[in-house]
Write an enzyme that holds these catalytic residues in place. Structure first.
Site, PDB file in Angstrom:
ATOM      1  CG  HIS A 195      33.015  48.716  39.777  1.00 61.37           C
ATOM      2  ND1 HIS A 195      33.258  49.390  38.519  1.00 61.37           N
ATOM      3  CD2 HIS A 195      32.791  47.528  39.399  1.00 61.37           C
ATOM      4  CE1 HIS A 195      33.439  48.277  37.396  1.00 61.37           C
ATOM      5  NE2 HIS A 195      33.319  47.204  38.193  1.00 61.37           N
ATOM      6  CG  HIS A 255      34.789  42.296  39.906  1.00 60.83           C
ATOM      7  ND1 HIS A 255      33.589  41.838  39.892  1.00 60.83           N
ATOM      8  CD2 HIS A 255      34.957  43.769  39.398  1.00 60.83           C
ATOM      9  CE1 HIS A 255      32.698  42.671  38.966  1.00 60.83           C
ATOM     10  NE2 HIS A 255      33.729  43.777  38.930  1.00 60.83           N
ATOM     11  CD  GLU A 266      35.578  45.536  35.487  1.00 62.73           C
ATOM     12  OE1 GLU A 266      34.933  45.364  36.689  1.00 62.73           O
ATOM     13  OE2 GLU A 266      34.856  45.571  34.456  1.00 62.73           O
TER      14      GLU A 266
END
Ligand code: CO
Length: 140
Positions: A7, A80, A131
């Site tokens: 994502h 992010h 991440e």
């Protein structure tokens, strides 16, 4: 090492307002319910796309790590990117061995998809907060 783009994280002062953009302007049809991750100081809402997801994140509580970001970016913005890895501990150790900085204690936390995640400091990643998330065992 690096796997699927899971994502893109987008910070927003209001998930409800951002959902309108993705639904009404861009035409997204699969939008999840907003839920809280109090340990991480965020509200989360996933917008499903054919090949990935947008993770809308809004501050939750007075100590939210997003408050600083939104102070600099009042309208919100891209926060992010999240890539999947097979094994979060192996990925963390490899990142450290290669000189990257793992944020926090370095102990993985349970992320929005219920699998362990770590974050890499943007200073080592060309300004991008990264991440890493362990691929859900039942996914794909
Ligand atoms: Co994320």
């Amino acid at each position: 090492m690096i796997g699927r783009l899971n994502h893109v994280g987008v910070a927003t002062p209001s998930i409800d307002e951002s959902v309108k953009l993705y639904r009404d302007l861009l035409g997204a049809t699969r939008i999840g319910e907003k839920f809280a991750l109090p340990e991480q100081g965020v509200w989360v809402c996933f917008v499903d796309l054919p090949n990935s997801q947008i993770e809308l994140i809004e501050p939750h509580g007075d100590a939210s790590p997003l408050l600083g970001f939104l102070a600099k970016n009042p309208k919100g913005g891209q926060h992010h990117v999240c890539f999947e890895v097979e094994d979060i501990i192996a990925a963390r150790d490899a990142m450290r061995a290669k000189g990257a900085t793992v944020l926090g204690t370095g102990e993985p936390r349970i992320g929005a998809h219920g699998t362990p995640v770590i974050f890499l400091h943007p200073k080592d990643m060309g300004g991008v907060l990264v991440e890493l998330m362990e691929t859900p065992k039942d996914a794909h």
